[in-house]
Design a protein around this motif. Structure first.
Motif, PDB file in Angstrom:
ATOM      1  N   LEU A  13       0.837  -1.196   0.000  1.00  0.00           N
ATOM      2  CA  LEU A  13       0.000   0.000   0.000  1.00  0.00           C
ATOM      3  C   LEU A  13       0.878   1.255   0.000  1.00  0.00           C
ATOM      4  O   LEU A  13       0.628   2.207  -0.746  1.00  0.00           O
ATOM      5  CB  LEU A  13      -0.896  -0.020   1.239  1.00  0.00           C
ATOM      6  CG  LEU A  13      -1.988   1.020   1.310  1.00  0.00           C
ATOM      7  CD1 LEU A  13      -2.973   0.792   0.194  1.00  0.00           C
ATOM      8  CD2 LEU A  13      -2.669   0.973   2.657  1.00  0.00           C
ATOM      9  N   VAL A  14       1.921   1.234   0.825  1.00  0.00           N
ATOM     10  CA  VAL A  14       2.859   2.359   0.859  1.00  0.00           C
ATOM     11  C   VAL A  14       3.506   2.542  -0.504  1.00  0.00           C
ATOM     12  O   VAL A  14       3.553   3.646  -1.054  1.00  0.00           O
ATOM     13  CB  VAL A  14       3.950   2.117   1.933  1.00  0.00           C
ATOM     14  CG1 VAL A  14       4.910   3.272   1.957  1.00  0.00           C
ATOM     15  CG2 VAL A  14       3.321   1.911   3.277  1.00  0.00           C
ATOM     16  N   GLY A  15       3.979   1.413  -1.062  1.00  0.00           N
ATOM     17  CA  GLY A  15       4.617   1.477  -2.374  1.00  0.00           C
ATOM     18  C   GLY A  15       3.672   2.036  -3.425  1.00  0.00           C
ATOM     19  O   GLY A  15       4.072   2.835  -4.280  1.00  0.00           O
ATOM     20  N   ALA A  16       2.386   1.650  -3.342  1.00  0.00           N
ATOM     21  CA  ALA A  16       1.414   2.116  -4.333  1.00  0.00           C
ATOM     22  C   ALA A  16       1.225   3.618  -4.236  1.00  0.00           C
ATOM     23  O   ALA A  16       1.140   4.312  -5.249  1.00  0.00           O
ATOM     24  CB  ALA A  16       0.082   1.404  -4.125  1.00  0.00           C
ATOM     25  N   THR A  17       1.173   4.134  -2.995  1.00  0.00           N
ATOM     26  CA  THR A  17       0.977   5.578  -2.826  1.00  0.00           C
ATOM     27  C   THR A  17       2.149   6.340  -3.437  1.00  0.00           C
ATOM     28  O   THR A  17       1.966   7.304  -4.177  1.00  0.00           O
ATOM     29  CB  THR A  17       0.852   5.916  -1.334  1.00  0.00           C
ATOM     30  OG1 THR A  17       0.108   4.893  -0.709  1.00  0.00           O
ATOM     31  CG2 THR A  17       0.170   7.223  -1.140  1.00  0.00           C
ATOM     32  N   PHE A  18       3.364   5.878  -3.143  1.00  0.00           N
ATOM     33  CA  PHE A  18       4.530   6.523  -3.757  1.00  0.00           C
ATOM     34  C   PHE A  18       4.520   6.304  -5.265  1.00  0.00           C
ATOM     35  O   PHE A  18       4.982   7.152  -6.027  1.00  0.00           O
ATOM     36  CB  PHE A  18       5.825   5.973  -3.164  1.00  0.00           C
ATOM     37  CG  PHE A  18       6.105   6.466  -1.780  1.00  0.00           C
ATOM     38  CD1 PHE A  18       6.145   7.823  -1.512  1.00  0.00           C
ATOM     39  CD2 PHE A  18       6.329   5.586  -0.741  1.00  0.00           C
ATOM     40  CE1 PHE A  18       6.395   8.282  -0.235  1.00  0.00           C
ATOM     41  CE2 PHE A  18       6.578   6.037   0.539  1.00  0.00           C
ATOM     42  CZ  PHE A  18       6.611   7.388   0.794  1.00  0.00           C
ATOM     43  N   GLY A  19       4.008   5.142  -5.679  1.00  0.00           N
ATOM     44  CA  GLY A  19       3.971   4.827  -7.103  1.00  0.00           C
ATOM     45  C   GLY A  19       3.099   5.797  -7.887  1.00  0.00           C
ATOM     46  O   GLY A  19       3.438   6.181  -9.007  1.00  0.00           O
ATOM     47  N   ILE A  20       1.965   6.210  -7.290  1.00  0.00           N
ATOM     48  CA  ILE A  20       1.090   7.165  -7.973  1.00  0.00           C
ATOM     49  C   ILE A  20       1.829   8.483  -8.157  1.00  0.00           C
ATOM     50  O   ILE A  20       1.835   9.067  -9.245  1.00  0.00           O
ATOM     51  CB  ILE A  20      -0.213   7.361  -7.175  1.00  0.00           C
ATOM     52  CG1 ILE A  20      -1.019   6.064  -7.192  1.00  0.00           C
ATOM     53  CG2 ILE A  20      -1.039   8.497  -7.764  1.00  0.00           C
ATOM     54  CD1 ILE A  20      -2.240   6.102  -6.320  1.00  0.00           C
ATOM     55  N   ALA A  21       2.503   8.935  -7.080  1.00  0.00           N
ATOM     56  CA  ALA A  21       3.299  10.155  -7.190  1.00  0.00           C
ATOM     57  C   ALA A  21       4.357   9.993  -8.277  1.00  0.00           C
ATOM     58  O   ALA A  21       4.544  10.866  -9.127  1.00  0.00           O
ATOM     59  CB  ALA A  21       3.960  10.479  -5.855  1.00  0.00           C
ATOM     60  N   GLY A  22       5.025   8.825  -8.268  1.00  0.00           N
ATOM     61  CA  GLY A  22       6.078   8.580  -9.254  1.00  0.00           C
ATOM     62  C   GLY A  22       5.552   8.584 -10.676  1.00  0.00           C
ATOM     63  O   GLY A  22       6.207   9.078 -11.594  1.00  0.00           O
ATOM     64  N   ALA A  23       4.328   8.033 -10.873  1.00  0.00           N
ATOM     65  CA  ALA A  23       3.770   7.970 -12.220  1.00  0.00           C
ATOM     66  C   ALA A  23       3.465   9.372 -12.747  1.00  0.00           C
ATOM     67  O   ALA A  23       3.741   9.682 -13.910  1.00  0.00           O
ATOM     68  CB  ALA A  23       2.511   7.106 -12.232  1.00  0.00           C
ATOM     69  N   VAL A  24       2.906  10.225 -11.886  1.00  0.00           N
ATOM     70  CA  VAL A  24       2.624  11.604 -12.296  1.00  0.00           C
ATOM     71  C   VAL A  24       3.940  12.307 -12.670  1.00  0.00           C
ATOM     72  O   VAL A  24       4.044  12.984 -13.700  1.00  0.00           O
ATOM     73  CB  VAL A  24       1.917  12.366 -11.155  1.00  0.00           C
ATOM     74  CG1 VAL A  24       1.714  13.824 -11.517  1.00  0.00           C
ATOM     75  CG2 VAL A  24       0.582  11.720 -10.851  1.00  0.00           C
ATOM     76  N   PHE A  25       4.921  12.103 -11.844  1.00  0.00           N
ATOM     77  CA  PHE A  25       6.257  12.644 -12.035  1.00  0.00           C
ATOM     78  C   PHE A  25       6.848  12.196 -13.385  1.00  0.00           C
ATOM     79  O   PHE A  25       7.330  12.997 -14.181  1.00  0.00           O
ATOM     80  CB  PHE A  25       7.108  12.047 -10.918  1.00  0.00           C
ATOM     81  CG  PHE A  25       8.180  12.928 -10.396  1.00  0.00           C
ATOM     82  CD1 PHE A  25       7.995  13.621  -9.224  1.00  0.00           C
ATOM     83  CD2 PHE A  25       9.387  13.032 -11.056  1.00  0.00           C
ATOM     84  CE1 PHE A  25       8.987  14.416  -8.712  1.00  0.00           C
ATOM     85  CE2 PHE A  25      10.378  13.830 -10.553  1.00  0.00           C
ATOM     86  CZ  PHE A  25      10.184  14.525  -9.374  1.00  0.00           C
ATOM     87  N   LEU A  26       6.770  10.879 -13.626  1.00  0.00           N
ATOM     88  CA  LEU A  26       7.367  10.313 -14.834  1.00  0.00           C
ATOM     89  C   LEU A  26       6.652  10.792 -16.085  1.00  0.00           C
ATOM     90  O   LEU A  26       7.290  11.096 -17.093  1.00  0.00           O
ATOM     91  CB  LEU A  26       7.299   8.796 -14.775  1.00  0.00           C
ATOM     92  CG  LEU A  26       8.548   8.111 -14.245  1.00  0.00           C
ATOM     93  CD1 LEU A  26       8.322   6.622 -14.201  1.00  0.00           C
ATOM     94  CD2 LEU A  26       9.733   8.419 -15.153  1.00  0.00           C
ATOM     95  N   GLU A  27       5.310  10.868 -15.988  1.00  0.00           N
ATOM     96  CA  GLU A  27       4.569  11.319 -17.165  1.00  0.00           C
ATOM     97  C   GLU A  27       5.022  12.728 -17.551  1.00  0.00           C
ATOM     98  O   GLU A  27       5.217  13.022 -18.729  1.00  0.00           O
ATOM     99  CB  GLU A  27       3.067  11.288 -16.876  1.00  0.00           C
ATOM    100  CG  GLU A  27       2.196  11.372 -18.099  1.00  0.00           C
ATOM    101  CD  GLU A  27       1.961  12.794 -18.583  1.00  0.00           C
ATOM    102  OE1 GLU A  27       1.740  12.990 -19.774  1.00  0.00           O
ATOM    103  OE2 GLU A  27       2.046  13.732 -17.750  1.00  0.00           O
TER     104      GLU A  27
END
Lengths: 401, 414
Positions: free
Chosen positions: A325-339
């Motif tokens: 769950l923690v990884g997913a939350t950071f993952g959403i931030a990371g995806a926005v960042f990467l896009e």
């Protein structure tokens, strides 16, 4: 009530034992940063799903020849309605849970799982009905030009076209923020605030769908790898290693550069992020399952003859989900960042904040374009990171010492 | 230890093979072959038939027996144009115009007539998916066979490397990916190593102070601020820098906006040359540093907290050592270990991510080379780039493990 049932802090032990989720939620509620970030995330979601009501040139209510119509609701696509319903159903989850808790027994399926199941069913039924029975009216009508003649028409607060025509381009391009355009206008005379509002959709859909795909791959393969071990584990670990070794951004760049241009850019980004970023949840899930596999309740479940798939789905995987769950939350931030980074490198052309930031960079003097887009990216990434930090602190047992 | 090293080095081979195969398959299975992409880039949209013949000539010259996938593309796009949704139709028409150089827009009948007339020329390009997949294996085998003999192929996009010349004064072998990367890797490495050192130097005192005064004002503000810094995209930070601090921007004109050297850098003495380099590198390095800082400071804080709670620290305190000595000699030393290992291990990821900074400040680094190569379907450059990134990562992982064993006598690898 006897003294023995009282804890040191005076709390009384009574009723059914608290579930893990309740404990974590209790920890989270104590943190203002978590509460603020959840509020901002809900707000961002609301801006995304209600975008046509906030900005655009399609009126909410329209009067013609004395006949009242509601054009925006006819123009919204089925996907938009499904997203809207999903958003509302998630918001309503706590209410349904309370309902189940009041009427429920102390044992058995948790109120969360039951509420989730009911909402998922409602959502799927609605989605099926919409896609089978409804054809949105997407014909373009120049409502905005006839605004003066229509008495009693309601327009969205920011009533400008998303994709303005030649007239707007000539008259209004790169206009500084003013009362009419709160965040100014962009390269083709488009209102920047409308761009930001609709960019919320791109950012959140990329974040949620890409992370959803990568979680599905990572959790599935990780559970299989950890539970079955042997050659399955060996092969899957090598595959994950290969994905981990090419730096993420480089792999994504290579894939995006060779995807044909006819592919819808937003789906290209979602797919690429989904299939390249699963290794984190894979490793976490594998480690968790390796730990859980030896626990007594798994042995007990196996002794009861529960089929393997049910054992994995009901007993093993849910108990290993917390770190993911923690990884997913950071993952959403990371995806926005990467896009944003990919749009910046000119590899994708989505209607996103990244594209706005990149376009604005060509003309630094029109600061309102790139500053607005940059601020939107920053706020979104920041609240997801804050929430991730807070959840991590909440589930970390070392902090309770 | 020696056996362990040998085993690890041998295990690198299958991993590198897997990586390169993945990359090769991705690039080759995508429509648009490199040679055609190159011809298209050279001539703009031109007649596909003559492009095809030209490509055949180039293939014959290079000794390549390869297929052309255009036929597949045309058929797919025609189908989309006929049956697809509105947006898809627009894209298909644009793709058809790009491929063929004709301007029929969405006129499906004209497209079909043209396709019927020219179909024969494409007949041999219509191959079935199975053959396409087999071609990938064959092509990859060829690449490996050549690569192990030191033949990395020729770059399609990049003709020569600027820096490296052969000893007799001539240009380096034209388009050899090795020399192309040899020119650019040092640039990227220098930037990232400087950035890493700075991160380390800032993260230790911040993490240390935060851990010692846990829960107090400094701890809470530093955690919050570092997280906020981490959330600022490098593109936004770079754009702000360029707008506010660079020449030609809107504010102070303190720093140059592009490159790592001034135009006349060759004529400067070594001191001035170094100063010039530092002046140019300041903003790119700052952009690389601020993001990683949060991660490492948090790691340092966590590992210090753990050590400050450990028994040996209690013992040190109990025997009456001054607090400074307890913190700096006993706790900090043990906390540095995971930090150093992490530093080594995150270096490859940083190098991969530095493409943004390279692009922002127009620095000719390896990230930009890979991006440009990927955009041009330049297989030799992409493949060598993948090998290089993979090798760097593998070496860094191994280096991290070895360093760990060297610093901590309890760790033993068999």
């Amino acid at each position: 009530m006897s003294e023995a049932e009282k804890r040191d802090d005076g709390a009384v032990l009574s009723g059914p034992p608290k579930s893990y989720g309740t404990i974590v939620w209790g920890q989270l509620r104590k943190r203002p940063s978590a509460m603020v970030s959840i509020a901002v995330i809900v707000l961002l979601g609301a801006v995304g799903v209600f975008a046509p009501l906030l900005g655009g040139d399609v009126p909410i209510r329209w009067v013609e020849n004395g006949k009242v119509s509601w054009p925006v609701f006819h123009q919204m696509t089925n996907l938009e309605y499904v997203a809207l319903a999903g958003f509302l159903l998630v918001l309503a989850l706590p209410l349904t849970m309370r309902l189940f808790r009041r009427g429920g027994r102390g044992v058995g399926t948790s109120p969360f799982a039951r509420a989730m199941g009911v909402h998922l069913l409602v959502w799927l039924l609605l989605a099926a009905t919409l896609f089978l029975a409804r054809a949105p009216d997407r014909a373009y009508k120049a409502y905005l030009d006839r605004r003066a003649q229509a008495d009693g028409a309601w327009f969205p607060p920011i009533a400008y076209p998303r994709d303005p025509g030649f007239k707007e381009l000539v008259e209004n391009f790169y206009e500084a923020p003013s009362r009419h355009h709160p965040l100014g206008t962009g390269r083709i005379g488009d209102d920047v605030l409308i761009g930001i509002i609709y960019g919320t959709r791109t950012a959140l859909s990329i974040g949620f769908v890409a992370v959803g795909i990568s979680l599905a791959i990572g959790v599935g393969l990780g559970a299989a790898s950890g539970y079955f071990g042997g050659w399955i584990d060996l092969v899957l670990m090598r595959v994950a290693e290969v994905f981990m070794l090419i730096p993420g951004l480089v792999l994504i760049i290579i894939i995006l550069a060779v995807i044909p241009a006819s592919f819808p850019p937003i789906w290209a980004v979602i797919l690429v992020l989904g299939v390249t970023r699963w290794t984190g949840s894979f490793r976490l899930m594998r480690a968790e399952i390796l730990r859980i596999r030896g626990e007594d309740y798994i042995t007990a479940a196996r002794a009861l003859g529960i089929p393997t798939w049910r054992l994995l789905l009901r007993h093993a995987v849910p108990n290993g989900l917390a770190p993911i769950l923690v990884g997913a939350t950071f993952g959403i931030a990371g995806a926005v960042f990467l896009e944003a980074s990919l749009a910046f490198l000119g590899l994708v052309q989505t209607a996103s904040w990244g594209t706005m930031l990149n376009d604005g960079r060509q003309h630094l003097e029109y600061w309102w374009v790139w500053a607005s887009a940059g601020a939107a990216i920053f706020v979104t990434v920041f609240v997801y990171n804050l929430l991730g930090e807070a959840i991590r602190d909440a589930i970390d047992p070392r902090l309770k010492i | 230890m020696k056996t362990y090293l040998a085993k690890r080095l041998l295990l690198m081979v299958p991993t590198l093979l897997g990586m390169t195969f993945l990359t090769y398959a991705i690039v080759r299975l995508s429509p648009g072959e490199p040679i055609e992409a190159w011809i298209r880039a050279q001539t703009g949209g031109m007649d596909p038939v003559s492009t095809f013949q030209q490509a055949e000539k180039i293939r014959a010259r290079l000794g390549l027996k390869d297929h052309n996938y255009w036929g597949d593309d045309v058929e797919t796009h025609l189908e989309t144009l006929e049956k697809g949704g509105d947006a898809a139709k627009g894209r298909a028409a644009a793709e058809l115009e790009r491929i063929t150089g004709k301007t029929f827009a969405r006129d499906i009948d004209s497209w079909k007539r043209w396709w019927d007339a020219n179909r024969a020329d494409f007949e041999k390009t219509l191959i079935d998916p199975l053959e396409k997949a087999l071609n990938v294996f064959h092509g990859y085998g060829t690449w490996v066979a050549h690569a192990v003999r030191g033949d990395l192929g020729k770059s399609i996009k990049f003709e020569t490397s600027i820096t490296f010349r052969t000893p007799d004064g001539g240009q380096s072998p034209s388009g050899n990916p090795f020399w192309l990367f040899a020119e650019r890797v040092p640039v990227t490495l220098t930037l990232n190593v400087i950035a890493e050192l700075l991160i380390f130097l800032i993260a230790i005192p911040v993490g240390l102070t935060a851990a010692r005064y846990r829960g107090r004002l400094f701890d809470r503000t530093s955690t919050f601020l570092l997280l906020a810094l981490w959330s600022i995209p490098a593109i936004l930070m770079g754009t702000l820098f360029i707008a506010l601090l660079c020449r030609g921007g809107q504010g102070l004109e303190w720093f140059p906006v592009s490159g790592l050297h001034s135009d006349d850098a060759d004529k400067l003495g070594w001191g001035a040359y170094l100063a010039d380099l530092l002046w140019h590198a300041t903003l790119p390095v700052v952009c690389l540093v601020y993001g990683g800082l949060a991660y490492l400071a948090k790691l340092g804080r966590a590992s210090l907290l753990e050590n400050l709670r450990a028994d040996f620290v209690r013992t040190a305190r109990a025997k009456g050592l001054p607090e400074r000595r307890v913190v700096y000699h006993h706790a900090l030393r043990n906390s540095l270990l995971p930090m150093i290992t992490t530093m080594v291990m995150i270096l490859p990821a940083m190098i991969g991510g530095s493409v943004i900074v390279e692009s922002l400040f127009s620095i000719r680094g390896m990230g930009l080379l890979v991006v440009d190569g990927a955009k041009a379907h330049d297989i030799p450059v992409i493949m060598f780039g993948t090998v290089l990134y993979g090798f760097l990562t593998l070496v860094a992982l191994l280096g991290g493990d070895v360093l760990y064993a060297w610093a901590d006598p309890r760790v033993r690898y068999e």
